[in-house]
Design an enzyme around this catalytic site. Structure first.
Site, PDB file in Angstrom:
ATOM      1  CD  GLN A 136      -2.844   1.297   2.306  1.00 44.93           C
ATOM      2  OE1 GLN A 136      -2.422   1.709   3.376  1.00 44.93           O
ATOM      3  NE2 GLN A 136      -4.100   0.916   2.125  1.00 44.93           N
ATOM      4  CB  CYS A 170      -4.815   7.991   6.043  1.00 47.53           C
ATOM      5  SG  CYS A 170      -4.067   8.356   7.630  1.00 47.53           S
ATOM      6  CE  LYS A 188      -8.676  -0.412   4.310  1.00 49.82           C
ATOM      7  NZ  LYS A 188      -8.276   0.726   5.139  1.00 49.82           N
ATOM      8  CG  ASN A 201     -12.310  -2.263   6.062  1.00 46.61           C
ATOM      9  OD1 ASN A 201     -11.926  -1.104   6.165  1.00 46.61           O
ATOM     10  ND2 ASN A 201     -12.011  -3.181   6.962  1.00 46.61           N
ATOM     11  N   GLY A 202     -15.075  -2.592   7.552  1.00 43.81           N
ATOM     12  CA  GLY A 202     -15.626  -1.729   8.603  1.00 43.81           C
ATOM     13  C   GLY A 202     -16.535  -2.495   9.531  1.00 43.81           C
ATOM     14  N   GLY A 223      -9.930  -5.736  10.033  1.00 44.98           N
ATOM     15  CA  GLY A 223      -8.805  -5.137  10.732  1.00 44.98           C
ATOM     16  C   GLY A 223      -8.825  -5.464  12.208  1.00 44.98           C
ATOM     17  NE  ARG A 224     -11.586  -1.012  14.159  1.00 48.05           N
ATOM     18  CZ  ARG A 224     -12.536  -0.101  14.151  1.00 48.05           C
ATOM     19  NH1 ARG A 224     -12.530   0.837  15.074  1.00 48.05           N
ATOM     20  NH2 ARG A 224     -13.492  -0.125  13.242  1.00 48.05           N
TER      21      ARG A 224
HETATM   22  C1  LIG Z   1      -4.165   0.908  14.330  1.00 50.99           C
HETATM   23  C2  LIG Z   1      -4.736   1.051  12.936  1.00 50.99           C
HETATM   24  C3  LIG Z   1      -3.882   1.370  11.889  1.00 50.99           C
HETATM   25  C4  LIG Z   1      -4.387   1.485  10.581  1.00 50.99           C
HETATM   26  N1  LIG Z   1      -3.521   1.737   9.531  1.00 50.99           N
HETATM   27  C5  LIG Z   1      -3.996   1.730   8.240  1.00 50.99           C
HETATM   28  C6  LIG Z   1      -3.112   1.837   7.107  1.00 50.99           C
HETATM   29  O1  LIG Z   1      -1.877   1.918   7.226  1.00 50.99           O
HETATM   30  N2  LIG Z   1      -3.671   1.841   5.862  1.00 50.99           N
HETATM   31  C7  LIG Z   1      -5.033   1.733   5.661  1.00 50.99           C
HETATM   32  O2  LIG Z   1      -5.503   1.728   4.523  1.00 50.99           O
HETATM   33  N3  LIG Z   1      -5.869   1.614   6.728  1.00 50.99           N
HETATM   34  C8  LIG Z   1      -5.392   1.594   7.983  1.00 50.99           C
HETATM   35  N4  LIG Z   1      -6.257   1.406   9.041  1.00 50.99           N
HETATM   36  C9  LIG Z   1      -7.704   1.206   8.784  1.00 50.99           C
HETATM   37  C10 LIG Z   1      -8.035  -0.279   8.652  1.00 50.99           C
HETATM   38  O3  LIG Z   1      -7.374  -0.842   7.548  1.00 50.99           O
HETATM   39  C11 LIG Z   1      -9.557  -0.493   8.500  1.00 50.99           C
HETATM   40  O4  LIG Z   1      -9.984   0.182   7.351  1.00 50.99           O
HETATM   41  C12 LIG Z   1     -10.346   0.040   9.682  1.00 50.99           C
HETATM   42  O5  LIG Z   1      -9.757  -0.342  10.910  1.00 50.99           O
HETATM   43  C13 LIG Z   1     -11.800  -0.476   9.634  1.00 50.99           C
HETATM   44  O6  LIG Z   1     -11.834  -1.890   9.620  1.00 50.99           O
HETATM   45  P1  LIG Z   1     -12.134  -2.762  10.949  1.00 50.99           P
HETATM   46  O7  LIG Z   1     -13.445  -2.259  11.520  1.00 50.99           O
HETATM   47  O8  LIG Z   1     -12.202  -4.170  10.457  1.00 50.99           O
HETATM   48  O9  LIG Z   1     -11.013  -2.490  11.901  1.00 50.99           O
HETATM   49  C14 LIG Z   1      -5.786   1.308  10.344  1.00 50.99           C
HETATM   50  C15 LIG Z   1      -6.631   1.008  11.416  1.00 50.99           C
HETATM   51  C16 LIG Z   1      -6.125   0.871  12.703  1.00 50.99           C
HETATM   52  C17 LIG Z   1      -7.083   0.517  13.824  1.00 50.99           C
END
Ligand SMILES: Cc1cc2nc3c(=O)[nH]c(=O)nc-3n(C[C@H](O)[C@H](O)[C@H](O)COP(=O)(O)O)c2cc1C
Length: 360
Positions: free
Chosen positions: A83, A113, A152, A212-213, A236-237
């Site tokens: 990315q 971001c 993304k 996602n989300g 993600g989380r």
């Molecule tokens: C600690 C943290 C760091 C993240 N860093 C990035 C990143 O480098 N690039 C990106 O596209 N999204 C980043 N995200 C967003 C996640 O990829 C994702 O879109 C977001 O957490 C929602 O998905 P989730 O509800 O499954 O966590 C980050 C999220 C968290 C919590």
């Protein structure tokens, strides 16, 4: 080179997605989804796709060796997309060309971001305020890439007014996979996801869309895929909290009995994380602090009162962390009992932890 084109060569990108079923991806997370975490997740049943945390592109940036290791030393055998975040056309092209010297599955552009220090520079989520700049960046990357180009994105900056135009720009530039975090940039991480925009993206794009989300459970993943028409999900989380989730989705999808981790299994996972992240050159207190970044998410589903979270946040040593595990995970009446690894209502990660780094 569309990701799901029929009849593609075995080594073409479509082969990354299971022929039947449900592609899953680990979401990129800065300071989290480096090589150690990718390797740990692989041990619990890897996703189909990985994405690196973002490489920040600017005039003096060279390929970051730490992030690169999550591609070159990845043990999963799964494709890893690199990315990028940035908007300078010349340097985005240069960086993309440099990365193609390595075994990347494709280049992914970060359009999500939400950190103000980032979006104010008109990169990441900030680019969504200027669709024509998104077009210019994607055209540049398209020209520079012999590999798949993916994006993304979120649904918009403060609202979804540009979303239709952004989708047209993705089509025009033949983006091959879109991962859609169904919130605005201003919605951060806690606004209610607006999944109807996933359906809109599915209906207007020829390429696969990953939802996602807030995909918190395997059951939720399957429900959301069905209700939106998404090709699959990016998590993600909840993958930090529940590294079994990708395996659970596969099991549920295939009609198999789903893995149910116990409290003891979660303790095992925490030890795996500690070992994977530990570095003898770093003082113990800093290693513990690094692990807390992960445990802030795990802790949301350990006990309803947040006692584990409270105790682990005060820990300074590995043995103090072990004490918290002993009390909340290894107690005789808990160790073999199943744990539901979704967050308890009302418990949230410590403010500043989940969004302290730039996150999309
Ligand atoms: C600690 C943290 C760091 C993240 N860093 C990035 C990143 O480098 N690039 C990106 O596209 N999204 C980043 N995200 C967003 C996640 O990829 C994702 O879109 C977001 O957490 C929602 O998905 P989730 O509800 O499954 O966590 C980050 C999220 C968290 C919590």
């Amino acid at each position: 080179m569309p990701l799901l084109a029929p009849g593609v060569q075995p080594d073409a990108p479509a082969s990354y997605f299971p022929a039947v079923g449900f592609p899953t991806a680990l979401a990129p997370m800065q300071d989290v989804t480096g090589l150690p975490f990718m390797n740990v997740v692989t041990g619990y049943g890897p996703p189909d796709l990985f994405f690196t945390e973002y490489f920040r592109v600017h005039a003096h940036a060279r390929v970051d060796p730490y992030i690169l290791s999550s591609i070159t030393e990845n043990k999963s055998g799964k494709p890893v997309f690199a990315q990028l975040i940035g908007e300078d056309l010349e340097h985005m092209a240069r960086y993309a060309r440099d990365l193609q010297q390595y075994p990347i599955a494709g280049i992914d552009l970060n359009l999500g971001c939400p950190a103000p220090r980032v979006y104010r520079k008109k990169v990441g989520g900030g680019l969504l305020r200027d669709p024509e700049r998104v077009d210019a960046v994607l055209q540049t990357l398209r020209d520079a890439c012999q590999c798949p180009l993916t994006v993304k994105t979120r649904i918009g900056f403060e609202d979804s007014r540009n979303f239709g135009r952004i989708l047209e720009i993705f089509s025009k530039n033949e983006v091959e996979l879109v991962s859609l975090h169904a919130r605005t940039v201003k919605g951060g991480y806690r606004s209610i996801p607006e999944y109807e925009y996933v359906t809109q993206a599915v209906n207007s794009l020829d390429c696969p869309v990953l939802l996602n989300g807030n995909v918190d459970t395997a059951e939720g993943a399957i429900r959301l895929k069905q209700s939106t028409g998404a090709a699959g999900v990016m998590i993600g989380r909840s993958a930090i909290r529940n590294p079994w989730i990708f395996q659970q989705i596969r099991e549920l999808q295939n009609g198999q009995e789903m893995t149910h981790p116990t409290h003891g299994d979660v303790c095992h996972y925490i030890r795996d994380l500690y070992d994977a992240l530990s570095n003898a050159a770093v003082p113990e207190e800093r290693q513990v602090a690094r692990l807390k970044k992960f445990l802030n998410f795990v802790g949301l589903s350990v006990d309803r009162e947040g006692g584990f979270l409270y105790q682990m946040r005060r820990a300074r040593t590995r043995s103090e962390l072990e004490d918290a595990c002993q009390q909340y995970l290894l107690d005789d009446c808990l160790i073999d009992s199943p744990i539901h690894l979704a967050p308890f209502e009302g418990l949230v990660a410590r403010p500043g932890t989940e969004v302290s780094s730039c996150s999309g």
